[in-house]
Design an enzyme around this catalytic site. Structure first.
Site, PDB file in Angstrom:
ATOM      1  N   THR A  47       0.835  -1.210   0.000  1.00 42.76           N
ATOM      2  CA  THR A  47       0.000   0.000   0.000  1.00 42.76           C
ATOM      3  C   THR A  47       0.867   1.256   0.000  1.00 42.76           C
ATOM      4  O   THR A  47       0.561   2.243  -0.669  1.00 42.76           O
ATOM      5  CB  THR A  47      -0.959   0.007   1.208  1.00 42.76           C
ATOM      6  OG1 THR A  47      -1.786  -1.160   1.126  1.00 42.76           O
ATOM      7  CG2 THR A  47      -1.838   1.238   1.226  1.00 42.76           C
ATOM      8  N   CYS A  48       1.960   1.211   0.740  1.00 43.02           N
ATOM      9  CA  CYS A  48       2.857   2.362   0.831  1.00 43.02           C
ATOM     10  C   CYS A  48       3.440   2.712  -0.546  1.00 43.02           C
ATOM     11  O   CYS A  48       3.529   3.886  -0.912  1.00 43.02           O
ATOM     12  CB  CYS A  48       3.987   2.081   1.821  1.00 43.02           C
ATOM     13  SG  CYS A  48       3.405   1.572   3.457  1.00 43.02           S
ATOM     14  N   SER A  49       3.838   1.694  -1.289  1.00 38.71           N
ATOM     15  CA  SER A  49       4.486   1.904  -2.588  1.00 38.71           C
ATOM     16  C   SER A  49       3.506   2.106  -3.739  1.00 38.71           C
ATOM     17  O   SER A  49       3.818   2.798  -4.699  1.00 38.71           O
ATOM     18  CB  SER A  49       5.377   0.708  -2.925  1.00 38.71           C
ATOM     19  OG  SER A  49       6.486   0.674  -2.071  1.00 38.71           O
TER      20      SER A  49
END
Length: 157
Positions: A47-49
């Site tokens: 999700t972060c990337s």
């Protein structure tokens, strides 16, 4: 946990620059500035990337047009990882800040222990900081991604 109206704690971070490793302090990063700080559980994680970092890269100009002096992406990772992750996502407009041992994250009460998966990490959040004081704090409930998005922060400005 830190709240709206609170002042950020005095901490020292790690930041890899073209001139080498730097250790900026809270004061150097936030004093006299309007800053959007968002934190992620880990660099290079799904999700972060795929969503969190790219949203801020895409909307960096719009955030700055609304008076934001800098956008800081923070994770409990080392500065080398943060720099590599930023380069992978063309995050030149952002400060990719390392909270290597989680000192800052623990000091503001937004740490979480992921056990053997990664140890101490940051919860997912975004905050607006004006001259070192938190004016908005959006902490995500576990396994969600809504209130810390770049779009959500832009809507607050």
């Amino acid at each position: 946990m830190i709240q709206r109206g609170d002042t950020l704690p005095d901490c020292t971070f790690q930041l890899l620059t073209n001139e080498g490793m730097k250790n900026p302090t809270t004061d150097e990063l936030f004093a006299g500035k309007k800053v959007v700080l968002f934190a992620v559980p880990g660099a290079f994680t799904p999700t972060c990337s795929e969503e969190h970092l790219p949203g801020y890269v895409t909307l960096a100009d719009k955030l700055k047009a609304k008076g934001v002096d800098s956008i800081i992406c923070l994770a409990v990772n080392d500065a080398f990882v943060m720099t590599a992750w930023g380069k992978t996502h063309n995050a030149e407009e952002l400060i990719m800040l390392a909270d290597g041992d989680g000192t800052f994250t623990k000091a503001i009460g937004l740490d979480m222990d992921t056990g053997s998966f990664g140890g101490v990490r940051s919860q997912r959040y975004a905050m607006l900081v004006d001259d070192g004081r938190v004016t908005q704090l959006n902490v995500e409930p576990p396994k969600t991604f809504e209130v810390s998005k770049a779009e959500a922060m832009l809507a607050l400005l």
